[in-house]
Design an enzyme around this catalytic site. Structure first.
Site: not given
Ligand code: GLN
Length: 514
Positions: A55, A82, A223, A226, A370
């Protein structure tokens, strides 16, 4: 109940990358802004391990993001990365300070002890990737150093399930990064490989059936990838209890509406209501040339059409659920880290629904990235032409006809765009670029065709390569290909006599012109 790894997000640009790495190991994981200790304690969530992300903040600053220290008493393995490492140090009696020189980029990891389960199979010395300003100047209580670089402490553990790394194992530049994450997930958290696309489909199908019962579901089918995958998944579960609504705005690609309709009816027996709203949209756009105004008109009109049609359907079927193709990055984006009562922003699609239309949301893809959505689509038998489709903006060709949108201009653009996309596919280039399209400019120039003077529009071809659509470079398409496309468009499309290729990157350009 699904076992999982939880990633607490402290704002790192790599949080999603950590999640991807773990899911690639076939282990389910989630990114959360806050941890719900109670749910873990009482077994409501089956958490096998926790990762603290990196972060931008410094742990010693006022207001820096932190975690309920109870997390250290859960007896669950923890891996800090980190900022995550610095937070573990800070909360356990150690000290973090600003370093004299920041360490950014490549460094060499020297492992002190390969017997440590985090380092099984990790070379004694390997390249890693660092990105920090702060460093540990005093170890937290009960911790020891298990790896170093020449300038910093690279890894520590308390031998009680808490591990912390100063570098980023999730980025490809960390040579043994995947091995280290695998060691954490399998050796230390003892996770099993049970996150598989096929089992996701089976489980989701079952849970959609259970949730919906004999109620009805509505879905706005665009169309795109998703909404298509969501439609087919839900249709498999509940068949004609699902009604899909497809709105033809007149601003779609050539024959898009017809193609979508025929395709889904034929191959998936989807129950589709086709709404022809072409004239409505084009009428509203008359005389408007300012891009934001056009976007607003198109967005509002869409909601209006959708609501009207829903009311008609509600009368018939009384749908209780509204299904959407929301995916995991949408969910993460709408999470706020400020907590404790963190807000989930309402999804933009639902934002415009009137209050008397009460729906419960059905979002079967909301745990997926995705590429996982694409895999689900593939397993469900959707063709590559749908699964690998480039994104298409909501306002459609309305923002690709620059300036005022008229039916004639839309028609010219549709023809030109169709030639470009068809050629990209025919020459195997479509999958090598991430978004490609034609834009019609409101500029006429002089040309000559068959000895006749012409005075017609200029069209611009745009094709970009990008990973996340936040930044993009123009595609280095072969000259011969561009030449062919240009010839075809000018020869076949009445109304265009000049083609230019857009060679701007994003930033400073945007992908779309408006
Ligand atoms: N902001 C902290 C530092 O500068 C952590 C950076 C990070 O997590 N990449 O050291």
């Amino acid at each position: 109940m699904k076992e999982k790894i939880i990633i607490i997000d402290f704002g790192s640009q790599y949080s999603q990358l950590i999640a991807r790495r773990i899911r690639e190991m076939e282990v389910y994981c989630e990114i959360v802004p806050l941890i719900d200790i109670e749910k873990i304690k009482n077994g409501e969530e089956k958490v096998k391990g926790i990762i603290f992300s990196g972060g931008p903040a410094s742990v010693y600053e006022k207001g820096a993001p932190t975690v309920n220290p109870e997390v250290f008493n859960l007896n669950l393995p923890i891996l800090g990365i980190c900022y995550g490492m610095q937070l573990i140090t800070h909360l356990n009696g150690g000290k973090v300070e600003k370093a004299d020189s920041r360490e950014f980029g490549k460094a060499v990891l020297e492992v002190e002890n390969n017997d440590n389960p985090l380092f099984t199979g990790v070379k004694k010395s390997s390249n890693i990737w660092m990105s920090h300003n702060d460093h540990i100047t005093e170890l937290p209580t009960g911790f020891e150093i298990i790896a170093k670089t020449d300038s910093s402490i690279a890894a520590i553990t308390n031998n009680n399930g808490i591990y912390a790394l100063q570098f980023h194992p999730e980025v490809v530049h960390s040579e043994c990064g995947t091995q280290i994450l695998e060691n954490f997930v399998f050796n230390i958290c003892k996770c099993e490989k049970n996150w598989k696309i096929s089992s996701f489909i089976t489980e989701k199908t079952k849970s959609i059936k259970e949730t919906v019962g004999d109620e009805h579901v509505l879905l706005a089918l665009s169309g795109g990838v998703d909404s298509s995958v969501a439609a087919v998944l839900i249709n498999n579960a509940i068949g004609h209890q699902l009604t899909c609504m497809f709105v033809d705005t007149g601003l779609l690609r050539k024959d898009e509406g017809k193609k979508v309709l025929e395709y889904y009816k034929k191959h998936f027996d989807l129950n589709i209501v086709f709404v022809d709203a072409k004239d409505r949209f084009l009428n509203k756009l008359k005389g408007v040339d300012e891009p934001e105004a056009k976007r607003k008109i198109i967005g509002n009109e869409f909601i209006e059409v959708f609501n009207e049609e829903i009311r008609k359907l509600k009368g018939q079927e009384g749908a209780k659920f509204l299904a959407q193709g929301t995916i995991y990055p949408d969910v993460i984006e709408s999470q706020s880290i400020k907590g404790p009562s963190h807000t989930i922003k309402s999804h933009h699609n639902v934002g415009g629904l009137p209050e008397d239309l009460q729906f419960e949301l059905l979002e079967p893809l909301k745990e997926l990235f995705k590429d996982e959505v694409r895999k689900v689509g593939h397993e469900l038998g959707l063709p590559d032409t749908i699964i690998k489709r480039h994104p298409f903006p909501g306002p459609g060709l309305g923002i690709r006809v620059i300036g005022e949108v008229t039916p004639d201009k839309v028609k010219i653009l549709q023809e030109a765009d169709d030639i470009f996309i068809t050629e990209l596919m025919a020459q195997g280039l479509y999958d090598k670029v991430d978004q490609a399209f034609v834009t019609l400019l409101p500029v006429k120039t002089v040309g000559v065709m068959g000895d006749q003077r012409t005075y017609e529009y200029v069209a611009a071809i745009r094709s970009v390569n990008t990973i996340d659509f936040m930044t993009a470079t123009w595609s280095k398409l072969p000259y011969e290909f561009l030449e062919e496309v240009s010839n075809k468009i000018i020869n076949k499309v009445n109304g265009i006599n000049r083609i230019v290729y857009d060679i701007s990157s994003k930033p400073p350009g945007t992908i779309e012109w408006e």
